[in-house]
Design an enzyme around this catalytic site. Structure first.
Site, short mmCIF file in Angstrom:
data_model
loop_
_atom_site.label_atom_id
_atom_site.label_comp_id
_atom_site.label_asym_id
_atom_site.label_seq_id
_atom_site.Cartn_x
_atom_site.Cartn_y
_atom_site.Cartn_z
N ALA A 83 6.15 78.43 54.68
CA ALA A 83 6.94 78.26 53.43
C ALA A 83 6.73 79.39 52.43
CB ALA A 83 6.61 76.92 52.79
N VAL B 39 -0.31 77.60 62.55
CA VAL B 39 0.13 76.36 63.21
C VAL B 39 -0.20 76.34 64.70
CG1 VAL B 39 1.97 75.86 61.53
CG2 VAL B 39 2.52 77.16 63.62
N SER C 50 17.41 75.14 65.86
CA SER C 50 18.39 76.22 65.68
C SER C 50 19.61 75.93 66.55
CB SER C 50 17.80 77.55 66.12
OG SER C 50 18.82 78.53 66.23
N TYR D 140 12.98 81.93 72.43
CA TYR D 140 13.31 81.28 71.16
C TYR D 140 14.19 80.05 71.39
CZ TYR D 140 15.02 80.92 66.32
OH TYR D 140 15.35 80.49 65.05
N ALA E 103 14.53 78.30 74.10
CA ALA E 103 13.75 77.26 74.80
C ALA E 103 12.86 76.51 73.80
CB ALA E 103 12.90 77.88 75.90
N LYS F 134 13.40 76.10 70.61
CA LYS F 134 14.21 75.32 69.68
C LYS F 134 14.85 74.11 70.38
CE LYS F 134 13.37 77.77 66.02
NZ LYS F 134 12.63 77.18 64.89
N ILE G 253 21.87 82.08 59.24
CA ILE G 253 21.54 81.92 57.83
C ILE G 253 21.14 83.29 57.25
CG2 ILE G 253 19.98 80.74 56.20
CD1 ILE G 253 21.95 78.86 57.82
#
Ligand code: NAD
Length: 245
Positions: A10, A61, A139, A152, A154, A156, A185
């Site tokens: 964030a 993470v 996504s 990416y 896979a 998502k 975006i």
């Protein structure tokens, strides 16, 4: 009622705007990241400007123990954890034949396994509270596929399966689990694309423009609200009509 939220990744980008969108008086927002601390200070200001309390919480993470310790710290400091937004994400694009194993592993580790670590840790206090909101940022390419993004897309797509399964597991405890799947975006990720690529992308979008982080954050804030209590296991597409699923 006072609520506590954790948004991963964030410091900047979409996560920054999500953290701000969740903020309101009585809301404490934990702003997680591994980098971009100058920008994280902006996230903090944005949350506070809306009357929320903001705390920075650094952890990777991909590190299960770190995610668990972070949730323990949040519960110790703030007494609860109500909302988890798994937003941290990276790309390492290449065509499948040239995709290095380390790039496959890293993208899956951050985008998919990272969400698993955070959900696992956060589900404990949420189950105790018998209330929770988990929102995973997927996504459009997790549903459509996209040449050059096998790792990416896979990750998502995996997030969508994870969302639906955890939604079923946690429903009886009044914890809803949903995904938001943004299209293209305006962000750091899309800002660096060549003009020609951008034109090709726009041609696929009925609304003929890229979306904004605010439009993604609005969907997240809705799913996090009390009013969204009857929505679980869903994927909300925010993509200008590019995919009508
Ligand atoms: P971004 O790169 O601006 O922000 C991602 C943030 O995640 C960064 O601040 C980064 O430091 C952080 N991060 C990376 N690895 C981390 C880790 N291991 N632990 C904690 N934090 C970590 O990207 P963005 O465009 O704002 O994307 C946010 C999310 O939205 C991602 O999951 C992305 O896949 C998804 N998304 C973006 C778009 C787009 O068009 N930008 C479209 C669809 C989905």
């Amino acid at each position: 009622m006072d609520r506590v939220a954790l948004v991963t990744g964030a410091a900047r980008g979409i996560g920054q705007v999500i953290a701000t969108a969740l903020a309101e008086p009585g809301m404490t927002v934990y702003i997680n990241d591994v980098a971009h601390w100058d920008e994280a200070a902006e996230t903090q200001k944005g949350v506070e400007a809306k009357g929320g309390a903001a705390r920075l919480i650094e952890f990777d993470v991909t590190d299960a123990a770190a995610a668990e310790q972070a949730v323990e710290r949040i519960v110790k400091e703030s007494g609860r954890l109500d909302i988890l937004v798994n937003n941290a994400g990276i790309t390492r694009d290449n065509l499948i034949m040239r995709m290095k194993e380390e790039d496959w592993d890293l993208v899956l580790a951050v985008n998919l396994k990272g969400a698993y670590h955070c959900i696992k840790a956060a589900s404990r206090p949420m189950i105790k509270q018998r209330w929770g909101r988990i929102i995973n940022i997927s996504s459009v390419v997790g549903v459509m596929g996209n040449a050059g993004q096998a790792n990416y897309s896979a990750s998502k797509a995996g997030l969508i399966g994870l969302t639906k399964t955890v939604a079923r597991e946690l429903a009886s405890r009044h914890i809803t689990v949903n995904a938001v799947a943004p299209g293209f975006i305006i962000s750091e990720m899309t800002g660096s694309l060549p003009e020609k690529v951008k034109e090709q992308m726009l041609a696929q979008i009925p609304l003929n423009r890229f979306g904004t982080a605010e439009e993604v954050a609005f969907a997240v804030a809705f799913l996090a609200s009390e009013q969204a209590a009857y929505i679980t296991g869903q994927v909300i597409h925010v993509n200008g009509g590019m995919l009508m699923a």
